[in-house]
Design an enzyme around this catalytic site. Structure first.
Site, mmCIF file in Angstrom:
data_model
loop_
_atom_site.group_PDB
_atom_site.id
_atom_site.type_symbol
_atom_site.label_atom_id
_atom_site.label_comp_id
_atom_site.label_asym_id
_atom_site.label_seq_id
_atom_site.Cartn_x
_atom_site.Cartn_y
_atom_site.Cartn_z
ATOM 1 N N THR A 64 0.666 -1.339 -0.067
ATOM 2 C CA THR A 64 -0.252 -0.132 0.187
ATOM 3 C C THR A 64 0.920 0.910 0.377
ATOM 4 O O THR A 64 1.188 2.579 -0.756
ATOM 5 C CB THR A 64 -0.972 -0.048 1.091
ATOM 6 O OG1 THR A 64 -1.821 -1.750 0.838
ATOM 7 C CG2 THR A 64 -2.377 0.774 1.434
ATOM 8 N N TYR A 153 4.185 -12.482 4.713
ATOM 9 C CA TYR A 153 3.462 -12.166 4.122
ATOM 10 C C TYR A 153 3.330 -12.653 2.592
ATOM 11 O O TYR A 153 4.158 -13.019 1.797
ATOM 12 C CB TYR A 153 4.007 -10.539 3.697
ATOM 13 C CG TYR A 153 3.012 -9.421 3.026
ATOM 14 C CD1 TYR A 153 1.375 -10.366 2.543
ATOM 15 C CD2 TYR A 153 3.168 -8.220 2.318
ATOM 16 C CE1 TYR A 153 0.526 -9.158 1.672
ATOM 17 C CE2 TYR A 153 2.371 -7.429 1.178
ATOM 18 C CZ TYR A 153 1.095 -7.937 1.422
ATOM 19 O OH TYR A 153 0.289 -7.051 0.067
ATOM 20 N N LYS A 181 0.707 -12.076 7.467
ATOM 21 C CA LYS A 181 -0.372 -11.189 6.727
ATOM 22 C C LYS A 181 -0.868 -12.457 5.681
ATOM 23 O O LYS A 181 0.095 -12.651 4.353
ATOM 24 C CB LYS A 181 0.497 -10.102 6.403
ATOM 25 C CG LYS A 181 -1.253 -9.164 5.813
ATOM 26 C CD LYS A 181 -0.068 -8.163 5.308
ATOM 27 C CE LYS A 181 -1.605 -7.435 3.668
ATOM 28 N NZ LYS A 181 -0.688 -6.371 3.556
ATOM 29 N N VAL A 223 -4.156 -6.478 8.797
ATOM 30 C CA VAL A 223 -3.197 -5.539 8.259
ATOM 31 C C VAL A 223 -4.425 -4.926 7.344
ATOM 32 O O VAL A 223 -4.184 -5.543 6.257
ATOM 33 C CB VAL A 223 -1.933 -6.394 7.676
ATOM 34 C CG1 VAL A 223 -1.405 -5.265 6.833
ATOM 35 C CG2 VAL A 223 -1.807 -6.960 8.158
#
Length: 311
Positions: A64, A153, A181, A223
């Site tokens: 992001t 992740y 995540k 998250v």
């Protein structure tokens, strides 16, 4: 102001001398100026705002945050700016992953030296290592920074490789690999990870819309992208679920669901930056090769924000 967060001291597990990352973590955008340079002043203000509005932690320079188009120097500066801005009110997790193990180790060691609270390590992208390669990659990073808690992740839609639950379970045995995540969008896979890992291994949703379902199978939190806009509401939803108030949690989830979908109407973080600009934040545009949203996407975002009284 309502305190939506646990006291920071409660983020520590009694069974392991590692930091828990809390419930709601914001994957923070990176603001840019009109000339395309990083707007560190707005990043500072946004980080401080997030820390006061529901974020237990902030991931800096993740997907992001447009990490693929940031330089390492820009990332290191952002790490320091955000750390100073939150001033201990939220944890700061550095996006220091790479598809080069050597680069990931160097970046993670620098984040540890700066004094950040953790590292987000994405599955290596494009080179598509096999499961043993993934294990060795993350093992090497963890061993090079043994005092820094690490969140794995997994986002196969972006990396081209899915890290399997059996690999996650092996990695969970490494003391400072404490969380994942999980952004495969596959609840069966998340359930399998929960079955194979210790109870104190934290599983976070990488999709806002799957936060509540993930909690029901033993997840820890999210998250989040939406927490830029509705951090307190997400905290309330998670706390309601934990308190056994399932109907209340479901009601919040359904209320926020249109926002979750609107924020992923096109490639993240294009929509969330547009939403923040609608709220008056001077976050700028995305860096190329990303681009501005269509008028249709922007109008839909505006309609959803208005219905939620966020404008």
């Amino acid at each position: 102001m309502t305190n939506y967060r646990l006291p920071m001291t409660q983020f520590r597990s009694e069974e392991k001398s590692v930091v828990s990352f809390g419930r709601a973590i914001t994957a923070m955008i990176t603001p840019f100026k009109e000339d395309g340079s990083v707007n560190y002043a707005v990043a500072e203000k946004l980080a401080a705002y997030l820390a006061e509005n529901g974020s237990d932690g902030i991931v800096v320079c993740g997907t992001t945050g447009e990490s693929p188009s940031l330089t390492w120097d820009e990332e290191y500066e952002l790490f320091q700016v955000v750390k100073n801005a939150v001033n201990g009110k939220a944890l700061v997790i550095a996006g220091t992953g790479s598809n080069s193990t050597t680069e990931a180790i160097a970046a993670t060691q620098k984040a540890a030296k700066i004094g950040l609270d953790g590292s987000l390590q994405v599955v290596p992208y494009y080179n598509k290592p096999p499961q043993e390669g993934l294990y060795r990659h993350f093992q090497a990073i963890a061993q090079a920074s043994p005092d820094l808690p690490i969140m794995l992740y997994n986002i196969p839609g972006r990396t081209g490789q899915n890290m399997l639950p059996e690999t996650v379970a092996r990695l969970a045995e490494i003391p400072n690999i404490v969380a994942i995540k999980e952004a495969s969008g596959n609840l069966d896979q998340a359930s399998q990870i929960r079955c194979l890992t210790p109870p104190d291994f934290q599983i976070y949703s990488g999709d806002d819309s799957l936060t509540l379902p993930l909690l029901s199978i033993g997840g820890t939190g999210v998250v989040s992208v939406a927490s830029h806009l509705v951090g307190p509401q997400l905290q309330t939803m998670i706390q309601a679920f934990e308190a056994g108030k399932i109907k209340e949690a479901t009601q919040i989830h359904l209320q926020l669901f249109p926002l979750f979908k609107a924020l992923f109407a096109t490639t993240n973080p294009i929509p969330v930056k547009a939403a923040l600009k609608l709220q008056g934040w001077d976050v700028g545009s995305t860096r190329s090769p990303l681009c501005d949203p269509t008028d249709e996407i922007t109008q839909n975002l505006k309609n959803v924000l208005e219905k939620l009284s966020l404008l």
